[in-house]
Design an enzyme around this catalytic site. Structure first.
Site, PDB file in Angstrom:
ATOM      1  N   CYS A  80      23.139 -58.238  -2.355  1.00  0.00           N
ATOM      2  CA  CYS A  80      21.724 -57.906  -2.547  1.00  0.00           C
ATOM      3  C   CYS A  80      21.478 -56.556  -3.219  1.00  0.00           C
ATOM      4  CB  CYS A  80      20.937 -57.953  -1.248  1.00  0.00           C
ATOM      5  SG  CYS A  80      20.889 -59.578  -0.471  1.00  0.00           S
ATOM      6  N   ASP A  81      20.462 -56.565  -4.045  1.00  0.00           N
ATOM      7  CA  ASP A  81      19.912 -55.363  -4.655  1.00  0.00           C
ATOM      8  C   ASP A  81      18.402 -55.536  -4.690  1.00  0.00           C
ATOM      9  OD1 ASP A  81      22.385 -53.821  -5.892  1.00  0.00           O
ATOM     10  OD2 ASP A  81      22.680 -55.953  -6.305  1.00  0.00           O
TER      11      ASP A  81
END
Length: 457
Positions: free
Chosen positions: A4-5
């Site tokens: 995730c970002d």
């Protein structure tokens, strides 16, 4: 830990003049992630809600919500509610010891925040209150045993916040320009809010020098977790954000599709064969992380949340316009095994086929997808303008129906394209004798696990 970002862009740095949240949700291979709508409800006193692992008391009233949900999990990786609140989360690893398996998943905390809060500060209160009461770190992986803590980016129409948690301790910081977060703590000596015990606990553990200022990230970061992959992505993400003073969906899409382009660690054999995990993640091996969905949101005074959703990796998908409306069945449909009627699975199969020989297939397929996405953007722009006028004329129901029809139409277009393009690539691969290439074994594992028909459809 690499998954995730998420980015928050404050209205002062937004070409729309409104706050933006953008996120790539990275999850284990073999884990579909549909986008789902749940209507708000009223509950009887004493009602309970069953989250992924534990049941907790329900509130009397919940808000309508839209969220991207791993198929086996109650909560969301990212989502928004009818009040214009948006939340995305990140996996983190602290020095805190694991608790029991009875904690609440970060994804469940995220959904509970959307169901129960109307503003970012209310969501911080909801999430931290539940965190302090129940703890976290329950298993969050269907393939292996994996626990983690969470960072949240929480955005409403007025404010943007980063909330980071370690065990039952937490820190929060308001974002007044732009901020990206990955799998490493980012709040240091600049917290605007802290749990009552956060500094005291860290001092007692002697995780900081006695005479240095309290630094949440330095005190609570795990010694190894997140450092090899989380920190480079965190720095890359914020470097790309800082390259522009103003952002919109188009500029953020480029970041969400990044593969360390132009850097010394850019993949050698096509973007799906990266050694270093980039913002847009592709499977390196079975049971590792890959991008499962992507979401961009902004707030509009008339329309509420205006969003764009891409199933699977955004570089091999197209962003569909979505709103606070009922969603198409094909968009909400995805389970463990391949489903012919699922948008997510049709795009996933296409992604796997491109991965067989990306250097040969990706250029043409991506060009077609970008053309399709351009058509979606044009349809959305026209519909949003018309819907705003309908709302001004007091025709809210007609406006919602119009926006819903655009989502439906674009979903059908992407579904049909993914199926047809997958058939084209499948026929080419069959003429070469079947699967081949650097990802051959991983793709075979995926096909076997999810029962994906790759050559007979």
């Amino acid at each position: 830990m690499f998954s995730c970002d998420t980015m928050a862009v404050h209205s002062s740095c937004s070409r729309y003049g409104s706050n933006i949240l953008a996120k790539n949700s990275d999850r284990p291979t073999g884990e579909p992630q549909p986008l789902c709508f749940y209507k708000g409800r009223e509950y009887a006193e004493g009602a309970m809600v069953q989250t992924t692992h534990i049941a907790i008391p329900q509130v009397r009233k919940t808000y309508s919500i839209v969220g991207s949900r791993p198929y086996w999990i109650w909560g969301f990786e990212m989502g928004y509610n009818e009040k214009g609140l948006v939340i995305g989360n990140e996996a983190e690893g602290s020095r805190m010891e694991s608790e029991s398996e009875d904690g609440i998943l970060g994804m469940d905390l995220l959904r509970l925040g959307l169901e129960r809060a109307a503003t970012a500060k209310e969501a911080i209160s909801v999430i931290t209150g539940l965190l302090e009461q129940y703890g976290q770190k329950a298993n969050a992986n269907p393939l292996t045993y994996r626990t983690y803590e969470n960072t949240f980016i929480i955005v409403d129409k007025d404010e943007c916040w980063v909330l980071e948690t370690a065990g039952r301790e937490w820190a929060a910081k308001q974002v007044k320009n732009m901020q990206g977060v990955s799998n490493c703590y980012s709040i240091r000596q600049d917290a605007d809010m802290l749990s009552s015990n956060a500094e005291k606990f860290a001092r007692e553990k002697r995780w900081l020098a006695p005479d240095e200022p309290f630094d949440f990230a330095k005190a609570y970061s795990g010694r190894l977790v997140g450092q090899p992959f989380g920190v480079p992505r965190f720095r890359r993400l914020n470097k790309l954000l800082a390259q522009s003073d103003m952002h919109d969906f188009d500029s953020l899409k480029m970041i969400l599709r990044d593969h360390f382009d132009g850097e010394i660690i850019e993949p050698r054999f096509g973007e799906t064969n990266g050694t270093f995990m980039s913002i847009c993640m592709h499977m390196r091996d079975w049971a590792e992380s890959e991008t499962s969905a992507s979401l961009l949101t902004r707030f509009d005074d008339d329309l509420g949340i205006v969003a764009r959703y891409a199933p699977v990796q955004p570089c091999l998908s197209a962003y569909i316009p979505v709103y606070m409306t009922i969603l198409p069945e094909k968009m909400e449909r995805a389970d463990k095994l391949f489903d012919e009627k699922s948008l997510w699975w049709q795009v996933k199969r296409l992604s796997l086929l491109v991965t067989v020989d990306e250097e040969t297939f990706a250029g043409t397929t991506r060009a077609k997808l970008r053309e399709l996405e351009g058509q979606f953007s044009q349809k959305a722009e026209v519909a949003e303008k018309e819907a705003k006028q309908l709302i001004k004329n007091g025709k809210q129901n007609e406006a919602k129906a119009l926006l819903r029809s655009v989502t439906q139409e674009c979903t059908e277009f992407l579904y049909d394209f993914a199926k047809a393009e997958a058939k084209r690539l499948s026929d080419i691969i069959k003429t070469k004798g079947g699967l081949y290439g650097r990802q051959k074994e991983a793709i075979e594992k995926y096909i076997e696990y999810a029962q994906i028909p790759m050559f007979n459809f």
